[in-house]
Design an enzyme around this catalytic site. Structure first.
Site: not given
Length: 251
Positions: A14, A149
């Site tokens: 990420i 997410c």
């Protein structure tokens, strides 16, 4: 308009994708990265050659020295400190820090950052999903979470159609997680996952259902079945930058 200057703590999947997103937006400037595990050479290589996203071609990535990355002619400070309080975020010019390791976010404020965005659900910090509840953000909230997410997939879907148009009686969330480094690549002994993740769908838990209830309270103790598709890396990283952009517009 002045660029939004950001730092990234934790340069895993990420963290690196948020860096790629930031480097492709003219109103955002990446100024600092901290990760105690990775050298500047490693960071440059992993950014330039990504097995999933492909080769970075926008600007040439160079290592100026052990403490600086160059994107074209733009320097980015590199730190390798275990304690985020010791990272001079303020001196490096980072106003907003993306927390991608799971550490305590308050430490970055002590290091000179003005605002922190946690790239995971949080038990303490307010959670926001762009397109759902970002307008509830107030300028006095220095530490916030971009949720997960999966939350960024489910909450907008429910907000724009299901809950507002039809109402929801109950909800149950099942998500298929992409392959990450916590899974075994082949069958083998493990306390949790016995099977190779490349060939099997491995059951695991997710905190996304609880997180959705925090950003969209109308969905809390009710059931609905919907099958959406979402990109849990690139799309999520884009939402992180969008949340920072919204925070900057509020103050």
């Amino acid at each position: 308009m002045a660029k939004i200057k950001i730092g990234i703590n934790g340069f895993g999947r990420i963290g690196r994708l948020v860096a790629r997103v930031a480097l492709q937006n003219d109103d955002v400037e990446l100024v600092a990265v901290n990760d105690p595990l990775f050298t500047a050479d490693y960071m440059a290589s992993m950014l330039k050659y990504d097995s999933v996203r492909g080769q970075w071609k926008k600007d040439e990535i160079k290592v100026k020295d052990s403490k600086t990355l160059l994107f074209g002619n733009k320097p980015v400070a590199v730190f390798r400190m275990k304690n985020p309080e010791e990272v001079p975020w303020g001196e490096a010019g980072a106003e907003y820090v993306i927390e991608s390791t799971g550490d305590k976010a308050a430490a970055y404020i002590k290091g000179g950052a003005k605002k922190v965005v946690i790239s995971a659900p949080s038990n303490n910090a307010p959670m926001f999903v762009v397109g759902v509840n970002e307008k509830e953000y107030k300028s006095d909230l220095n530490i916030v979470s971009n949720a997960s997410c999966t939350t960024n997939c489910l909450a907008p879907l429910a907000n724009c159609s299901l809950a507002t148009k039809f109402g929801i009686v109950e909800e149950l969330l099942t998500t298929v997680q992409s392959l990450t480094d916590k899974y075994s690549t082949v069958d083998g002994p493990s306390m949790k996952d016995l099977r190779g993740a490349s060939f099997n769908i491995i059951p695991c838990s997710t905190g996304a259902a609880k997180a959705v209830g925090k950003v969209f309270p109308a969905l809390n103790g009710n059931f609905v079945k919907v099958v959406p598709w979402y990109d849990n890396e690139w799309g999520y990283s884009d939402r992180v930058i969008e949340l920072i952009r919204h925070k900057a517009s509020v103050g």
